[in-house]
Design a protein around this motif. Structure first.
Motif, PDB file in Angstrom:
ATOM      1  N   TRP A 153      29.972 -58.860   4.888  1.00 36.76           N
ATOM      2  CA  TRP A 153      30.806 -59.565   5.471  1.00 36.76           C
ATOM      3  C   TRP A 153      31.457 -58.690   6.544  1.00 36.76           C
ATOM      4  O   TRP A 153      32.527 -59.138   7.107  1.00 36.76           O
ATOM      5  N   LEU A 154      31.393 -57.472   6.429  1.00 33.63           N
ATOM      6  CA  LEU A 154      32.172 -56.556   6.995  1.00 33.63           C
ATOM      7  C   LEU A 154      31.827 -56.400   8.584  1.00 33.63           C
ATOM      8  O   LEU A 154      30.487 -56.392   8.848  1.00 33.63           O
ATOM      9  N   ARG A 155      32.667 -56.705   9.488  1.00 34.01           N
ATOM     10  CA  ARG A 155      32.328 -56.465  10.949  1.00 34.01           C
ATOM     11  C   ARG A 155      32.322 -55.022  11.212  1.00 34.01           C
ATOM     12  O   ARG A 155      33.336 -54.310  11.388  1.00 34.01           O
ATOM     13  N   ALA A 156      31.203 -54.530  11.610  1.00 34.09           N
ATOM     14  CA  ALA A 156      31.113 -53.081  11.863  1.00 34.09           C
ATOM     15  C   ALA A 156      29.916 -52.806  12.810  1.00 34.09           C
ATOM     16  O   ALA A 156      28.842 -53.511  12.599  1.00 34.09           O
ATOM     17  N   GLU A 157      30.124 -52.048  13.780  1.00 38.77           N
ATOM     18  CA  GLU A 157      29.222 -51.738  14.910  1.00 38.77           C
ATOM     19  C   GLU A 157      27.848 -51.066  14.233  1.00 38.77           C
ATOM     20  O   GLU A 157      28.226 -49.949  13.836  1.00 38.77           O
ATOM     21  N   PRO A 158      26.762 -51.622  14.266  1.00 37.27           N
ATOM     22  CA  PRO A 158      25.622 -50.876  13.543  1.00 37.27           C
ATOM     23  C   PRO A 158      25.133 -49.872  14.475  1.00 37.27           C
ATOM     24  O   PRO A 158      25.271 -49.695  15.642  1.00 37.27           O
ATOM     25  N   SER A 159      24.529 -48.682  13.799  1.00 34.12           N
ATOM     26  CA  SER A 159      23.925 -47.658  14.392  1.00 34.12           C
ATOM     27  C   SER A 159      22.868 -46.861  13.766  1.00 34.12           C
ATOM     28  O   SER A 159      22.882 -46.110  13.354  1.00 34.12           O
ATOM     29  N   VAL A 160      21.764 -47.537  13.989  1.00 32.96           N
ATOM     30  CA  VAL A 160      20.266 -47.209  13.295  1.00 32.96           C
ATOM     31  C   VAL A 160      19.319 -47.691  14.605  1.00 32.96           C
ATOM     32  O   VAL A 160      18.929 -48.782  14.954  1.00 32.96           O
ATOM     33  N   LEU A 161      18.829 -46.351  14.817  1.00 27.43           N
ATOM     34  CA  LEU A 161      17.670 -46.376  15.887  1.00 27.43           C
ATOM     35  C   LEU A 161      16.471 -45.763  15.294  1.00 27.43           C
ATOM     36  O   LEU A 161      16.327 -44.726  14.711  1.00 27.43           O
ATOM     37  N   LEU A 162      15.455 -46.856  15.062  1.00 25.91           N
ATOM     38  CA  LEU A 162      14.187 -46.398  14.586  1.00 25.91           C
ATOM     39  C   LEU A 162      12.895 -46.739  15.465  1.00 25.91           C
ATOM     40  O   LEU A 162      13.252 -47.339  16.299  1.00 25.91           O
ATOM     41  N   GLU A 163      11.878 -45.804  15.192  1.00 25.03           N
ATOM     42  CA  GLU A 163      10.767 -46.261  15.954  1.00 25.03           C
ATOM     43  C   GLU A 163      10.181 -47.583  15.674  1.00 25.03           C
ATOM     44  O   GLU A 163       9.907 -47.881  14.432  1.00 25.03           O
ATOM     45  N   ALA A 164       9.562 -47.918  16.703  1.00 24.50           N
ATOM     46  CA  ALA A 164       8.858 -49.519  16.487  1.00 24.50           C
ATOM     47  C   ALA A 164       7.784 -49.506  15.338  1.00 24.50           C
ATOM     48  O   ALA A 164       7.548 -50.503  14.667  1.00 24.50           O
ATOM     49  N   GLY A 165       7.032 -48.441  15.059  1.00 27.26           N
ATOM     50  CA  GLY A 165       5.956 -48.362  14.380  1.00 27.26           C
ATOM     51  C   GLY A 165       6.407 -48.505  12.655  1.00 27.26           C
ATOM     52  O   GLY A 165       5.600 -48.885  12.006  1.00 27.26           O
ATOM     53  N   VAL A 166       7.511 -48.423  12.582  1.00 28.59           N
ATOM     54  CA  VAL A 166       8.200 -48.590  11.237  1.00 28.59           C
ATOM     55  C   VAL A 166       8.825 -49.997  10.837  1.00 28.59           C
ATOM     56  O   VAL A 166       9.307 -50.240   9.847  1.00 28.59           O
ATOM     57  N   ARG A 167       8.918 -50.519  11.894  1.00 26.45           N
ATOM     58  CA  ARG A 167       9.517 -51.951  11.833  1.00 26.45           C
ATOM     59  C   ARG A 167       9.043 -52.852  10.544  1.00 26.45           C
ATOM     60  O   ARG A 167       9.814 -53.172   9.912  1.00 26.45           O
TER      61      ARG A 167
END
Length: 287
Positions: free
Chosen positions: A245-259
């Motif tokens: 429920w917490l409003r926080a700006e996410p910061s996770v950048l991953l490569e498309a191959g691991v999606r």
């Protein structure tokens, strides 16, 4: 701030280290109690050692890039670098983001947590110690009003980490002291006079870690990265798991191959997926 007097003949309790290689029923209650009481607990026996060493070697290879962009990546003080961790389709990313022991421990207070941050944190040789700080301010910041956890930080050691190369210093129990009056104006750095008061009641501890060990801590806990007096950089991974429920700006950048493997994890990862390899300075071009 009122602090209890310290009896020099009674050693303060240490941050608990819990072996998570067995069935959770044997370790989860103790780990949960330690996290609630101290604001931090160290998980050993995770089975992540080989993956950790591999990613640590890759992060060490990127140290020249970190040095070149020191000012842009600096985390509080000289020599402490916050940056993207390396990617790759070798299963490492999913193993770090969705470790079952970490999820079991974090799910108890946060119910259905989501991963909102995934970064590397490297301490360069000759670094200065960071100021003692919290990672997040309390949601209800009035003095004396403690509230349950809403976000937990997860640090994963990638190399042997101790006093010589910038181990994490934690101030056990200080997550219960969080309020706006604790911090210096305009920051989350703890006021110097309060540090001395707290040190007399319960001194800080440095957490020694082996590759694959995981330190889980409340984001309100006072802590800092310490000086690296060795001749080699100290890499580490740093995640944030937040209540849904917490409003926080996410910061996770991953490569498309691991999606696919990340989205199959039993935890929500608030990720963007890049069409290029992910490394220390990566950003943008998300799918």
């Amino acid at each position: 701030m009122d602090v209890a007097p310290h009896d020099p003949h009674t050693p303060a309790p240490s941050v608990a280290a819990v072996d998570v290689s067995a069935d959770p029923a044997t370790w989860l209650p103790a780990a949960s109690r330690a996290l609630a009481a101290d604001g931090a607990v160290l998980l050993t026996g995770t089975g992540l050692a080989a993956r950790a060493r591999d990613v640590g070697a890759r992060m060490l290879a990127e140290v020249p890039v970190l040095v070149e962009h020191h000012d842009a990546l600096r985390a509080y003080d000289d020599g402490h670098m916050r940056h993207r961790p390396p990617g790759g389709s070798d299963g490492h990313v999913a193993a770090f983001l969705g470790h079952p022991a970490v999820l079991a421990l974090c799910s108890a207070p946060l119910e259905a947590p989501r991963v909102i941050s995934y970064h590397g944190h490297t301490v360069l040789p000759g670094s200065s110690p960071q100021p003692v700080h919290a990672d997040w301010e309390p949601l209800w910041p009035q003095p004396g009003l403690a509230h349950p956890p809403f976000m937990l930080a997860v640090n994963i050691a990638l190399v042997d980490t101790g006093e010589h190369n910038g181990s994490i210093e934690v101030w056990p129990g200080t997550h219960e002291l969080a309020s706006r009056e604790v911090y210096r104006h305009g920051s989350l750095c703890v006021r110097e006079e309060l540090l001395e008061e707290r040190r007399a009641a319960r001194p800080p501890e440095r957490v020694a870690m082996r590759p694959g060990d995981v330190l889980v801590r409340d984001v309100r806990l006072w802590h800092r990265g310490t000086r690296n007096t060795s001749g080699t950089a100290r890499p580490m991974l740093w995640l944030l798991l937040a209540a849904p429920w917490l409003r926080a700006e996410p910061s996770v950048l991953l490569e498309a191959g691991v999606r696919g493997e990340v989205e199959a994890l039993p935890v929500e990862v608030a990720a963007e997926y890049a069409r290029h390899p992910v490394g220390a300075l990566s950003g943008g071009e998300a799918e």
